[in-house]
Design a protein around this motif. Sequence first.
Motif, PDB file in Angstrom:
ATOM      1  N   ILE A  37      43.914  42.698  38.486  1.00  0.00           N
ATOM      2  CA  ILE A  37      44.755  42.285  37.528  1.00  0.00           C
ATOM      3  C   ILE A  37      45.456  40.995  37.780  1.00  0.00           C
ATOM      4  CG2 ILE A  37      47.219  43.318  36.646  1.00  0.00           C
ATOM      5  CD1 ILE A  37      46.213  45.850  37.194  1.00  0.00           C
ATOM      6  N   THR A  38      45.698  40.636  39.061  1.00  0.00           N
ATOM      7  CA  THR A  38      46.329  39.374  39.061  1.00  0.00           C
ATOM      8  C   THR A  38      45.143  38.239  38.770  1.00  0.00           C
ATOM      9  OG1 THR A  38      47.289  40.051  41.156  1.00  0.00           O
ATOM     10  CG2 THR A  38      47.061  37.790  41.198  1.00  0.00           C
ATOM     11  N   GLU A  39      44.044  38.493  39.126  1.00  0.00           N
ATOM     12  CA  GLU A  39      43.073  37.463  38.392  1.00  0.00           C
ATOM     13  C   GLU A  39      43.030  37.508  36.864  1.00  0.00           C
ATOM     14  OE1 GLU A  39      41.192  35.243  40.414  1.00  0.00           O
ATOM     15  OE2 GLU A  39      42.549  36.072  41.994  1.00  0.00           O
ATOM     16  N   LEU A  40      43.023  38.616  36.338  1.00  0.00           N
ATOM     17  CA  LEU A  40      42.972  38.629  34.731  1.00  0.00           C
ATOM     18  C   LEU A  40      44.260  38.083  34.472  1.00  0.00           C
ATOM     19  CD1 LEU A  40      41.725  42.206  34.074  1.00  0.00           C
ATOM     20  CD2 LEU A  40      40.508  39.913  33.479  1.00  0.00           C
ATOM     21  N   ARG A  41      45.440  38.064  34.870  1.00  0.00           N
ATOM     22  CA  ARG A  41      46.646  37.521  34.293  1.00  0.00           C
ATOM     23  C   ARG A  41      46.595  36.054  34.701  1.00  0.00           C
ATOM     24  NH1 ARG A  41      47.914  40.694  30.853  1.00  0.00           N
ATOM     25  NH2 ARG A  41      48.945  42.466  31.585  1.00  0.00           N
ATOM     26  N   LYS A  42      45.954  35.293  35.655  1.00  0.00           N
ATOM     27  CA  LYS A  42      45.651  33.990  35.693  1.00  0.00           C
ATOM     28  C   LYS A  42      44.738  33.302  34.455  1.00  0.00           C
ATOM     29  CE  LYS A  42      45.420  33.900  40.801  1.00  0.00           C
ATOM     30  NZ  LYS A  42      44.581  33.564  42.054  1.00  0.00           N
ATOM     31  N   ILE A  43      44.016  34.065  34.230  1.00  0.00           N
ATOM     32  CA  ILE A  43      43.081  33.619  33.001  1.00  0.00           C
ATOM     33  C   ILE A  43      43.987  33.555  31.635  1.00  0.00           C
ATOM     34  CG2 ILE A  43      41.112  34.167  31.561  1.00  0.00           C
ATOM     35  CD1 ILE A  43      39.787  35.338  34.225  1.00  0.00           C
ATOM     36  N   ASN A  44      44.544  34.778  31.415  1.00  0.00           N
ATOM     37  CA  ASN A  44      45.286  34.976  30.118  1.00  0.00           C
ATOM     38  C   ASN A  44      46.492  35.793  30.273  1.00  0.00           C
ATOM     39  OD1 ASN A  44      46.228  34.964  27.645  1.00  0.00           O
ATOM     40  ND2 ASN A  44      44.242  35.262  26.620  1.00  0.00           N
ATOM     41  N   PRO A  45      47.787  35.370  30.612  1.00  0.00           N
ATOM     42  CA  PRO A  45      48.632  35.963  30.983  1.00  0.00           C
ATOM     43  C   PRO A  45      49.287  36.966  29.707  1.00  0.00           C
ATOM     44  CG  PRO A  45      49.574  33.936  30.989  1.00  0.00           C
ATOM     45  CD  PRO A  45      47.713  33.796  30.763  1.00  0.00           C
ATOM     46  N   GLU A  46      48.968  36.567  28.742  1.00  0.00           N
ATOM     47  CA  GLU A  46      49.586  37.277  27.411  1.00  0.00           C
ATOM     48  C   GLU A  46      48.550  38.550  26.880  1.00  0.00           C
ATOM     49  OE1 GLU A  46      52.607  36.777  26.687  1.00  0.00           O
ATOM     50  OE2 GLU A  46      52.983  35.488  28.455  1.00  0.00           O
ATOM     51  N   ARG A  47      47.438  38.421  27.521  1.00  0.00           N
ATOM     52  CA  ARG A  47      46.393  39.201  26.900  1.00  0.00           C
ATOM     53  C   ARG A  47      46.598  40.745  27.305  1.00  0.00           C
ATOM     54  NH1 ARG A  47      40.586  37.521  24.892  1.00  0.00           N
ATOM     55  NH2 ARG A  47      39.902  39.556  23.712  1.00  0.00           N
ATOM     56  N   ARG A  48      46.287  41.869  26.604  1.00  0.00           N
ATOM     57  CA  ARG A  48      46.100  43.066  26.843  1.00  0.00           C
ATOM     58  C   ARG A  48      44.845  43.108  27.750  1.00  0.00           C
ATOM     59  NH1 ARG A  48      45.407  47.917  22.724  1.00  0.00           N
ATOM     60  NH2 ARG A  48      43.451  46.899  22.534  1.00  0.00           N
ATOM     61  N   ILE A  49      45.184  43.984  28.825  1.00  0.00           N
ATOM     62  CA  ILE A  49      43.874  44.135  29.551  1.00  0.00           C
ATOM     63  C   ILE A  49      43.394  45.818  29.298  1.00  0.00           C
ATOM     64  CG2 ILE A  49      43.340  44.662  32.057  1.00  0.00           C
ATOM     65  CD1 ILE A  49      45.412  42.750  32.805  1.00  0.00           C
ATOM     66  N   ILE A  50      41.886  45.675  29.185  1.00  0.00           N
ATOM     67  CA  ILE A  50      41.390  46.995  28.852  1.00  0.00           C
ATOM     68  C   ILE A  50      40.273  47.031  29.935  1.00  0.00           C
ATOM     69  CG2 ILE A  50      40.093  48.341  27.352  1.00  0.00           C
ATOM     70  CD1 ILE A  50      41.382  46.762  25.261  1.00  0.00           C
ATOM     71  N   LEU A  51      40.412  48.104  30.652  1.00  0.00           N
ATOM     72  CA  LEU A  51      39.306  48.363  31.736  1.00  0.00           C
ATOM     73  C   LEU A  51      38.322  49.443  31.113  1.00  0.00           C
ATOM     74  CD1 LEU A  51      41.464  48.834  34.961  1.00  0.00           C
ATOM     75  CD2 LEU A  51      40.189  46.797  34.285  1.00  0.00           C
ATOM     76  N   HIS A  52      37.115  49.023  31.342  1.00  0.00           N
ATOM     77  CA  HIS A  52      36.107  50.074  31.057  1.00  0.00           C
ATOM     78  C   HIS A  52      35.544  50.532  32.462  1.00  0.00           C
ATOM     79  CE1 HIS A  52      32.772  51.944  29.001  1.00  0.00           C
ATOM     80  NE2 HIS A  52      32.072  51.543  29.894  1.00  0.00           N
ATOM     81  N   GLN A  53      35.809  51.754  32.951  1.00  0.00           N
ATOM     82  CA  GLN A  53      35.533  52.505  34.141  1.00  0.00           C
ATOM     83  C   GLN A  53      34.580  53.639  33.954  1.00  0.00           C
ATOM     84  OE1 GLN A  53      39.119  51.999  36.721  1.00  0.00           O
ATOM     85  NE2 GLN A  53      39.765  53.058  34.898  1.00  0.00           N
ATOM     86  N   ASP A  54      33.618  53.864  34.971  1.00  0.00           N
ATOM     87  CA  ASP A  54      32.905  55.158  34.980  1.00  0.00           C
ATOM     88  C   ASP A  54      33.894  56.344  35.407  1.00  0.00           C
ATOM     89  OD1 ASP A  54      33.213  54.699  37.794  1.00  0.00           O
ATOM     90  OD2 ASP A  54      31.316  54.336  38.088  1.00  0.00           O
ATOM     91  N   ASN A  55      33.348  57.700  35.616  1.00  0.00           N
ATOM     92  CA  ASN A  55      34.075  58.726  35.794  1.00  0.00           C
ATOM     93  C   ASN A  55      34.322  58.898  37.369  1.00  0.00           C
ATOM     94  OD1 ASN A  55      34.958  59.323  33.260  1.00  0.00           O
ATOM     95  ND2 ASN A  55      33.124  60.225  32.661  1.00  0.00           N
ATOM     96  N   ALA A  56      33.863  57.978  38.095  1.00  0.00           N
ATOM     97  CA  ALA A  56      34.177  58.165  39.426  1.00  0.00           C
ATOM     98  C   ALA A  56      35.298  58.830  39.922  1.00  0.00           C
ATOM     99  CB  ALA A  56      33.895  56.929  40.467  1.00  0.00           C
ATOM    100  N   SER A  57      35.721  59.648  41.002  1.00  0.00           N
ATOM    101  CA  SER A  57      36.839  60.377  40.995  1.00  0.00           C
ATOM    102  C   SER A  57      37.819  59.347  41.473  1.00  0.00           C
ATOM    103  CB  SER A  57      36.687  61.397  42.305  1.00  0.00           C
ATOM    104  OG  SER A  57      36.185  60.714  43.644  1.00  0.00           O
ATOM    105  N   SER A  58      37.632  58.377  42.027  1.00  0.00           N
ATOM    106  CA  SER A  58      38.586  57.104  42.394  1.00  0.00           C
ATOM    107  C   SER A  58      39.281  56.587  41.136  1.00  0.00           C
ATOM    108  CB  SER A  58      38.256  56.226  43.420  1.00  0.00           C
ATOM    109  OG  SER A  58      36.970  55.446  42.720  1.00  0.00           O
ATOM    110  N   ARG A  59      38.447  56.757  40.087  1.00  0.00           N
ATOM    111  CA  ARG A  59      39.165  55.927  38.927  1.00  0.00           C
ATOM    112  C   ARG A  59      39.798  57.109  37.915  1.00  0.00           C
ATOM    113  NH1 ARG A  59      35.019  53.862  41.300  1.00  0.00           N
ATOM    114  NH2 ARG A  59      34.089  51.943  41.208  1.00  0.00           N
TER     115      ARG A  59
END
Length: 69
Positions: A37-59
């Motif tokens: 999230i920190t790295e994504l905010r450096k690129i574009n601090p105003e943009r909404r973040i959408i994560l595409h994750q698999d169904n692993a139990s940790s996620r």
Amino acid sequence: MVATFVSKADYIATIPLNEQRTVTADWYTTICLPKVITELRKINPERRIILHQDNASSRTAQKTRQYLT
């Protein structure tokens, strides 16, 4: 083992899982996601973040869902 994150435009981060441990929700929410999230905010601090994750139990764990909320 490593977790690698990319966006549709660029590489974001590679995070090592030291000592070949199992990926847990605790590691994912305290080590992995904050860095990503920190790295994504450096690129574009105003943009909404959408994560595409698999169904692993940790996620899909409640701790991860609460962190992302």
